[in-house]
Scaffold this motif. Structure first.
Motif, PDB file in Angstrom:
ATOM      1  N   THR A 280      -1.268  -9.505  -8.034  1.00  0.00           N
ATOM      2  CA  THR A 280      -1.275  -8.046  -8.025  1.00  0.00           C
ATOM      3  C   THR A 280      -0.007  -7.516  -7.367  1.00  0.00           C
ATOM      4  O   THR A 280       0.651  -8.219  -6.592  1.00  0.00           O
ATOM      5  CB  THR A 280      -2.494  -7.468  -7.281  1.00  0.00           C
ATOM      6  OG1 THR A 280      -2.376  -7.761  -5.878  1.00  0.00           O
ATOM      7  CG2 THR A 280      -3.795  -8.040  -7.830  1.00  0.00           C
ATOM      8  N   LEU A 281       0.299  -6.260  -7.665  1.00  0.00           N
ATOM      9  CA  LEU A 281       1.505  -5.628  -7.154  1.00  0.00           C
ATOM     10  C   LEU A 281       1.227  -4.169  -6.820  1.00  0.00           C
ATOM     11  O   LEU A 281       0.652  -3.434  -7.621  1.00  0.00           O
ATOM     12  CB  LEU A 281       2.618  -5.702  -8.207  1.00  0.00           C
ATOM     13  CG  LEU A 281       3.886  -4.880  -7.942  1.00  0.00           C
ATOM     14  CD1 LEU A 281       4.621  -5.416  -6.725  1.00  0.00           C
ATOM     15  CD2 LEU A 281       4.788  -4.902  -9.169  1.00  0.00           C
ATOM     16  N   ALA A 282       1.638  -3.773  -5.604  1.00  0.00           N
ATOM     17  CA  ALA A 282       1.617  -2.365  -5.197  1.00  0.00           C
ATOM     18  C   ALA A 282       3.025  -1.980  -4.783  1.00  0.00           C
ATOM     19  O   ALA A 282       3.728  -2.767  -4.135  1.00  0.00           O
ATOM     20  CB  ALA A 282       0.658  -2.143  -4.036  1.00  0.00           C
ATOM     21  N   VAL A 283       3.455  -0.783  -5.141  1.00  0.00           N
ATOM     22  CA  VAL A 283       4.788  -0.307  -4.799  1.00  0.00           C
ATOM     23  C   VAL A 283       4.653   0.966  -3.971  1.00  0.00           C
ATOM     24  O   VAL A 283       3.968   1.914  -4.373  1.00  0.00           O
ATOM     25  CB  VAL A 283       5.628  -0.019  -6.064  1.00  0.00           C
ATOM     26  CG1 VAL A 283       7.034   0.437  -5.668  1.00  0.00           C
ATOM     27  CG2 VAL A 283       5.709  -1.259  -6.949  1.00  0.00           C
ATOM     28  N   TYR A 284       5.310   0.972  -2.806  1.00  0.00           N
ATOM     29  CA  TYR A 284       5.296   2.128  -1.921  1.00  0.00           C
ATOM     30  C   TYR A 284       6.720   2.667  -1.781  1.00  0.00           C
ATOM     31  O   TYR A 284       7.657   1.909  -1.513  1.00  0.00           O
ATOM     32  CB  TYR A 284       4.769   1.755  -0.537  1.00  0.00           C
ATOM     33  CG  TYR A 284       3.324   1.313  -0.516  1.00  0.00           C
ATOM     34  CD1 TYR A 284       2.305   2.244  -0.631  1.00  0.00           C
ATOM     35  CD2 TYR A 284       2.985  -0.038  -0.393  1.00  0.00           C
ATOM     36  CE1 TYR A 284       0.969   1.849  -0.607  1.00  0.00           C
ATOM     37  CE2 TYR A 284       1.659  -0.440  -0.372  1.00  0.00           C
ATOM     38  CZ  TYR A 284       0.658   0.504  -0.478  1.00  0.00           C
ATOM     39  OH  TYR A 284      -0.653   0.098  -0.464  1.00  0.00           O
ATOM     40  N   THR A 285       6.873   3.968  -1.942  1.00  0.00           N
ATOM     41  CA  THR A 285       8.143   4.638  -1.680  1.00  0.00           C
ATOM     42  C   THR A 285       8.008   5.663  -0.557  1.00  0.00           C
ATOM     43  O   THR A 285       8.998   6.218  -0.111  1.00  0.00           O
ATOM     44  CB  THR A 285       8.649   5.349  -2.955  1.00  0.00           C
ATOM     45  OG1 THR A 285       7.649   6.264  -3.413  1.00  0.00           O
ATOM     46  CG2 THR A 285       8.962   4.331  -4.050  1.00  0.00           C
ATOM     47  N   ASP A 286       6.778   5.902  -0.127  1.00  0.00           N
ATOM     48  CA  ASP A 286       6.486   6.848   0.946  1.00  0.00           C
ATOM     49  C   ASP A 286       5.313   6.286   1.738  1.00  0.00           C
ATOM     50  O   ASP A 286       4.322   5.843   1.150  1.00  0.00           O
ATOM     51  CB  ASP A 286       6.128   8.208   0.351  1.00  0.00           C
ATOM     52  CG  ASP A 286       6.017   9.308   1.413  1.00  0.00           C
ATOM     53  OD1 ASP A 286       5.362   9.061   2.452  1.00  0.00           O
ATOM     54  OD2 ASP A 286       6.556  10.401   1.198  1.00  0.00           O
TER      55      ASP A 286
END
Length: 477
Positions: A280-286
């Protein structure tokens, strides 16, 4: 891409010979990498390495390590890391190739200057190597984390590694110039090192932040503990950020996300295991996006949550995680009972607890084997670990079971603190644990260490922490 990525990496090298394959104090061009790899392959072949061989490797230097594993691929052989965590040699090992700190290994073949004195090669050289007999032949014999005290070996095929290289944590839309904090011969280190070359990128080595920026580094990969010790504790938040951080090996906290986004534009949180690859992959920019999630499964990966009877749980209900991917290993080598316990009907059961929300996003809440029992008080260790790691003056830390003078269980914490930490932070951690978990589940002892023990994938080694208390500083709170 051919199923044997070793040939794909060399073909890429010959197509861009002047590009930089490795950057550090000394740069290694793609042509030089190809020349080294071909020379290594020819020398290994002369020593009898072929499709039936298993080569144990103890090599510290990044370019030489990746040249060696790629050379093994050209010959269609297998390799296994020869590390402190592993036995002296893997059963069935036919050759041992060493350099640097590994050169004293008994029976080792040392990489001497003749190995490095490689002439210029061309793509025509590749026709002289057999490669793997079939795509499902084993390239790497990987080992599990060893956190349970039982080291498990597993076969990673040429095809499976090729599939894993094609996953989004490597191919994210930008030419990869990657610094990995994992050792070059670990599973993740070798996958990233070879994958970068298949994609035409650059493998960077550690340097001060401004030098990494000047060298074009656009992503750094490591575990939460590695980021904290190698970057956050050494470098103040920079004026210029690097594009992305990719973190795996353990769950991340709100504090970690907030800190990482002061250094990087994007934070990729990856969940998986050596057995099934990244899932799985989660992307955070904030940092405001953080909700504890490890993200959604990749295409080709499926995640389910089961109750105690083995039935799928409703969304939001905690249960046991099971995973299925198109790039999983078939089981453990020479361990039929462990294979039967962890691999069932095409699914891998990693021993994690978690939930899936209504969108299919996975959140890991703990481990089935990480329930600590201190004098009859059962605690999900991940809950206390999160409280410990959330404190601003903690670089790293987790809980474990210690023993008092009478042999009774004591809930303890081992910590690495920031250089300016106030001793009152320990009482603050204890009070936060009492407020959230209750007094019976708050730590009774605090040990201060220069570095807390973790395996090469960044996971806590609680048994080693308990065994090492004599080398820590006990602080009364």
């Amino acid at each position: 891409m051919t199923s044997n990525f070793a040939f794909a990496a060399l073909q890429r090298a010959y197509s861009q010979p002047d590009a930089t394959a490795f950057s550090a104090e000394r740069k290694v061009s793609y042509q030089r990498f190809a020349d080294l790899t071909v020379n290594f392959a020819r020398r290994l072949e002369a020593l009898g390495v072929g499709r039936d061989a298993t080569v144990a490797l103890a090599i510290q230097d990044l370019p030489l390590a990746i040249a060696a594993v790629t050379a093994v691929g050209l010959l269609g052989a297998r390799w296994v890391q020869l590390a402190d965590i592993a036995p002296a040699t893997f059963p069935g090992t036919t050759h041992v190739l060493t350099s640097g700190a590994g050169a004293e290994r008994p029976g080792g073949i040392a990489i001497d200057p003749n190995w490095l004195d490689a002439g210029v090669s061309t793509e025509a050289a590749l026709t002289g190597f057999a490669g793997a007999a079939t795509p499902d032949a084993t390239w790497m014999i990987a080992h599990s984390s060893g956190t349970t005290g039982k080291l498990k070996y597993m076969p990673l095929s040429y095809e499976a590694v090729g599939r894993r290289i094609a996953n989004p944590e490597l191919q994210d839309g930008a030419p990869p110039t990657t610094l990995t904090l994992f050792s070059p011969l670990s599973y993740i280190g070798a996958k990233i090192g070879t994958g970068n070359l298949v994609l035409g990128g650059t493998n960077a080595q550690w340097a001060p932040w401004e030098q990494l920026l000047a060298g074009g580094v656009n992503r750094i990969m490591g575990s939460p503990a590695q980021f904290t010790s190698a970057i956050f504790s050494r470098t103040a938040p920079p004026a210029r950020k690097i594009r992305s951080a990719k973190v795996t090996g353990a769950a991340v906290t709100q504090k970690f996300v907030e800190t990482a986004l002061r250094y990087f534009d994007e934070l990729y949180v990856l969940y998986g295991a050596t057995e099934v690859g990244t899932t799985t992959l989660a992307v955070y920019t904030d940092a405001a996006q953080y909700n504890g999630s490890a993200g959604h499964p990749y295409e080709g990966a499926v995640v389910e949550i089961l109750d105690a009877d083995g039935r799928p749980c409703p969304a939001g209900t905690e249960g046991m995680v099971r995973v299925k991917t198109d790039w999983a290993v078939p089981g453990y080598i020479g361990e039929p009972e462990l294979t039967a316990a962890y691999f069932q009907d095409g699914w891998f059961h990693p021993g994690d607890l978690g939930t899936l929300d209504s969108t299919g996003a996975l959140t890991i809440t703990g481990r089935t084997g990480d329930v600590i029992n201190a004098g009859g008080r059962k605690l999900n260790a991940a809950e206390l670990d999160e409280i410990i790691q959330a404190h601003s003056e903690v670089q790293d830390g987790y809980c474990f079971i210690d023993r008092d003078q009478f042999g009774a269980d004591v809930l303890a914490v081992v910590l690495a603190l920031t250089p300016t930490a106030n001793p009152s932070c320990l009482a603050e951690i204890r009070d936060a644990a009492i407020a959230k978990l209750g007094k019976s589940k708050s730590p009774q002892r605090f040990y201060i260490a220069a570095k807390v023990p973790r395996n090469e994938n960044g996971k806590p080694m609680r048994r080693e922490a308990a065994a090492g208390v004599g080398g820590y500083v006990l602080i009364e709170v």
